[in-house]
Write an enzyme that holds these catalytic residues in place. Structure first.
Site, mmCIF file in Angstrom:
data_model
loop_
_atom_site.group_PDB
_atom_site.id
_atom_site.type_symbol
_atom_site.label_atom_id
_atom_site.label_comp_id
_atom_site.label_asym_id
_atom_site.label_seq_id
_atom_site.Cartn_x
_atom_site.Cartn_y
_atom_site.Cartn_z
ATOM 1 N N ARG A 107 63.071 29.325 -17.965
ATOM 2 C CA ARG A 107 62.095 28.362 -17.418
ATOM 3 C C ARG A 107 62.595 26.929 -17.517
ATOM 4 O O ARG A 107 62.983 26.320 -16.532
ATOM 5 C CB ARG A 107 60.736 28.561 -18.103
ATOM 6 C CG ARG A 107 59.540 28.057 -17.285
ATOM 7 C CD ARG A 107 59.399 26.556 -17.243
ATOM 8 N NE ARG A 107 59.350 25.935 -18.552
ATOM 9 C CZ ARG A 107 59.396 24.624 -18.772
ATOM 10 N NH1 ARG A 107 59.503 23.775 -17.756
ATOM 11 N NH2 ARG A 107 59.361 24.143 -19.996
ATOM 12 N N ASP A 108 62.597 26.397 -18.733
ATOM 13 C CA ASP A 108 63.022 25.010 -18.943
ATOM 14 C C ASP A 108 64.460 24.816 -18.463
ATOM 15 O O ASP A 108 64.808 23.804 -17.864
ATOM 16 C CB ASP A 108 62.895 24.676 -20.442
ATOM 17 C CG ASP A 108 63.024 23.180 -20.723
ATOM 18 O OD1 ASP A 108 62.944 22.801 -21.904
ATOM 19 O OD2 ASP A 108 63.223 22.397 -19.780
ATOM 20 N N HIS A 117 61.749 21.739 -30.469
ATOM 21 C CA HIS A 117 62.376 21.952 -29.158
ATOM 22 C C HIS A 117 63.291 20.755 -28.938
ATOM 23 O O HIS A 117 62.866 19.734 -28.401
ATOM 24 C CB HIS A 117 61.253 22.029 -28.113
ATOM 25 C CG HIS A 117 61.729 22.299 -26.723
ATOM 26 N ND1 HIS A 117 61.431 23.447 -26.051
ATOM 27 C CD2 HIS A 117 62.480 21.559 -25.856
ATOM 28 C CE1 HIS A 117 61.958 23.408 -24.834
ATOM 29 N NE2 HIS A 117 62.596 22.274 -24.687
ATOM 30 N N HIS A 123 66.437 18.627 -27.513
ATOM 31 C CA HIS A 123 67.413 18.501 -26.442
ATOM 32 C C HIS A 123 68.698 17.917 -27.004
ATOM 33 O O HIS A 123 68.671 17.143 -27.962
ATOM 34 C CB HIS A 123 66.849 17.669 -25.301
ATOM 35 C CG HIS A 123 65.999 18.486 -24.386
ATOM 36 N ND1 HIS A 123 65.720 18.123 -23.089
ATOM 37 C CD2 HIS A 123 65.362 19.670 -24.572
ATOM 38 C CE1 HIS A 123 64.950 19.047 -22.519
ATOM 39 N NE2 HIS A 123 64.727 19.987 -23.411
ATOM 40 N N CYS A 142 69.257 16.997 -17.904
ATOM 41 C CA CYS A 142 68.204 16.057 -18.257
ATOM 42 C C CYS A 142 67.840 15.271 -17.009
ATOM 43 O O CYS A 142 68.688 14.587 -16.446
ATOM 44 C CB CYS A 142 68.692 15.122 -19.358
ATOM 45 S SG CYS A 142 67.460 13.885 -19.811
ATOM 46 N N ASN A 176 68.895 20.996 -22.778
ATOM 47 C CA ASN A 176 68.568 21.923 -23.849
ATOM 48 C C ASN A 176 69.758 22.237 -24.746
ATOM 49 O O ASN A 176 70.903 22.221 -24.319
ATOM 50 C CB ASN A 176 68.082 23.246 -23.253
ATOM 51 C CG ASN A 176 66.687 23.140 -22.697
ATOM 52 O OD1 ASN A 176 65.735 22.936 -23.431
ATOM 53 N ND2 ASN A 176 66.561 23.259 -21.382
#
Lengths: 308, 268
Positions: free
Chosen positions: A20-21, A212, A214, A245, A254
């Site tokens: 997803r992300d 979470h 990055h 990003c 990520n």
């Protein structure tokens, strides 16, 4: 390695956000069957949670336009959760209709980010999420809450830890079982991670917290280490470090699941995840996307042919 | 690709303007073994030597030391290892024999008042032997420190270390060498470098950390400085100037930077 002796959790749950992300933030739109194959491969690695897709309007996020097909098309392995993003009640209903059994809502600790990202204030977004959590509660659907910009905002810059704590508390009180604190633009460093967690831990039990991080500035593993040293036992990551990003052209996003697992393995922390299997899934998706992996472990392993 | 001498000199000159206090300039080793460093004399003589900055050079033996001093070097480094196999494959002798060679360098350096830095390779793992015992690292570090090295840089040569193994290794070494004389040299081959470095930040007083441009496994200086700035730890280094230097050398080498901070700042 004795994790307990060093004050680290014995087990860390890895939430895989690549499909997803990760894919949402890749330039190339990935065909539905590739997405499904990726998720099916990830389901066999031991990962306990895989974020599948996002039930958001395809007008805003074309990469996730096939959310129904993906949800319906994937194999559902017992013991694996398959959460999906649901920005509002409409998305929630659509997700349930497509077979979702867990959903996520995305708040932010920054007003500017909230306005620019989802076109409303933090307060308005909370109201929308309350509609989701109310319906979810009625249907016994667990809801995970995300707080974006926990360590900095692309528009506002510095974000105050107390603000992160406040938004986290609102999401937790409305019924989110877990709050994932996102360093959305990867600007955090171990000191700011510590301060933010200290503020949030005053409002939310440790067992309900996730990070979470990055890796836009290369700080993710150092920040994750800091978080787990404070007892956080849930970490989000993305296979092959998928997902750039959107706020820093050419930058990465990520943190790579492989690199996180490598570190946790080295620390003697159990994750239940097979690193080789994750690397294979990473290799699959990178080949499909015609791109190099962002995982250093994968790079090192494929070049030497072995994993250390 | 072998980097031309003027490019090397320019890189070092640019680094000299960033606030860095130590810049490892070159290696006085035979060009037969390390062709990229064949121009060691020209580089040493060509760079601008700023006051307050050290420009150590590698000297594997007495001959290299003498050549280095003749070319103007004021500080040298010697490279030991915590692994027998690595020493055999790398410099064709045992650890004990290597320490004897270093002893010759130490004696000459003492007479010439030249400080010597000691490196210990493979502190968290060896490409040939695999696991390396923390006790062995402590033993080799102790020998080199006792010989007269003012600082010992502990190298995770293949980047396999993780924060737990780093902590365990350091705990063994600080029993033999004062923490003020220790440095860490972490490779980022498995992405673990910054995590390995931050776990040490709690060990007070760790000294100089040598990092280069983010090439071939080394952790990127920009990413390290970014982390330390965030932690409020003083380095004296100007991150912007550092990034500009990185841009220069990446352009010259026609390659992308390995620094995430540089990538995020839209540099090459």
């Amino acid at each position: 390695q004795e994790p307990q002796a060093s004050g680290l959790p014995e087990y860390i749950k890895i939430v895989e956000v690549g499909p997803r992300d990760g894919l949402q933030n890749e330039k190339v739109i990935v065909p539905t069957d590739i997405k499904i194959e990726l998720i099916n491969q990830l389901s066999k690695t031991g990962l306990p949670a895989i974020e599948v897709t996002s039930f958001v309007s395809s007008k805003w996020v074309p990469q996730m336009a096939d959310h129904k097909e993906v949800m319906r098309g994937i194999e559902r392995h017992p013991g694996v959760q398959y959460p999906v993003l649901t920005p509002n009640l409409q998305g929630f209903q659509s997700a349930i209709a497509a077979g979702a059994t867990e959903v996520s809502v995305f708040g932010a600790a920054s007003e500017s980010f909230s306005k620019m990202n989802i076109n409303c204030s933090i307060e308005e977004s909370i109201e929308r999420f309350e509609e989701v959590t109310k319906s979810a509660r009625n249907m016994n659907i667990p809801v995970r809450g995300y707080v974006s910009c926990a360590l900095g905002c692309p528009y506002e810059g510095n974000v105050v830890p107390d603000k992160v704590a406040e938004v986290s508390k609102r999401l937790y009180s409305m019924g989110c079982y877990e709050i994932s604190l996102g360093d959305t633009i990867g600007v955090g460093t171990p000191g700011s991670m510590k301060k933010m967690l200290e503020a949030v831990m005053k409002e939310i039990p440790l067992s309900a917290l996730a990070v979470h991080c990055h890796d836009t500035y290369g700080q993710a593993l150092a920040n994750i280490l800091t978080a787990i040293q404070m007892g956080v036992a849930v970490v989000d990551s993305s296979v092959a470090g998928l997902g750039g990003c959107p706020y820093a052209k050419g930058a990465t996003g990520n943190v790579a699941t492989e690199d996180v697992i490598y570190m946790l393995n080295g620390l003697g922390i159990n994750t239940g995840v097979n690193l080789c299997a994750v690397m294979e899934a990473g290799n699959f998706i990178c080949t499909a996307l015609n791109k190099k992996t962002n995982s250093k472990v994968a790079q090192a392993s494929f070049s030497t042919g072995t994993i250390n | 690709n072998i980097v031309p001498t003027p490019v090397k000199i320019n890189l070092i000159n640019m680094l000299s303007e960033t606030g860095l206090q130590v810049i490892e300039a070159t290696s006085f080793v035979s060009p037969k073994w390390v062709p990229q460093m064949a121009d060691h004399t020209e580089v040493m003589q060509g760079i601008k030597k700023f006051p307050g900055i050290s420009y150590p050079v590698l000297t594997p033996n007495l001959k290299g030391f003498q050549a280095a001093v003749a070319a103007g070097a004021k500080e040298v480094s010697i490279f030991g290892a915590a692994s027998e196999l690595f020493t055999q494959k790398n410099i064709n002798c045992s650890i004990e024999e290597s320490l004897q060679r270093f002893d010759e360098v130490m004696r000459a350096a003492r007479e010439a008042n030249v400080p010597v830095r000691g490196y210990v390779s493979c502190v968290l793992g060896c490409p040939y032997e695999g696991k390396i015992s923390a006790a062995k690292v402590a033993e080799v570090s102790k020998r080199m420190y006792s010989m007269g090295c003012y600082e010992i840089s502990l190298g995770d040569t293949i980047g396999v270390g993780t924060p737990g193994s780093m902590k365990e290794m350091l705990a063994a070494v600080v029993r033999e060498v004062p923490v003020g004389a220790l440095a860490v040299h972490c490779h980022d081959t498995y992405g673990q470098a910054l995590a390995n470095i931050v776990v040490d930040a709690s060990v007070a007083g760790l000294g100089g950390c040598p990092y280069d441009r983010g090439a071939s496994g080394n952790v990127a200086t920009e990413d390290l400085v970014y982390m330390l700035n965030g932690l409020g730890i003083h380095t004296g280094v100007d991150l912007q100037k550092l990034m500009d230097t990185g841009t220069f050398i990446c352009n010259a080498l026609n390659r992308k930077t390995n620094s995430k901070v540089s990538q995020a700042s839209c540099r090459l």
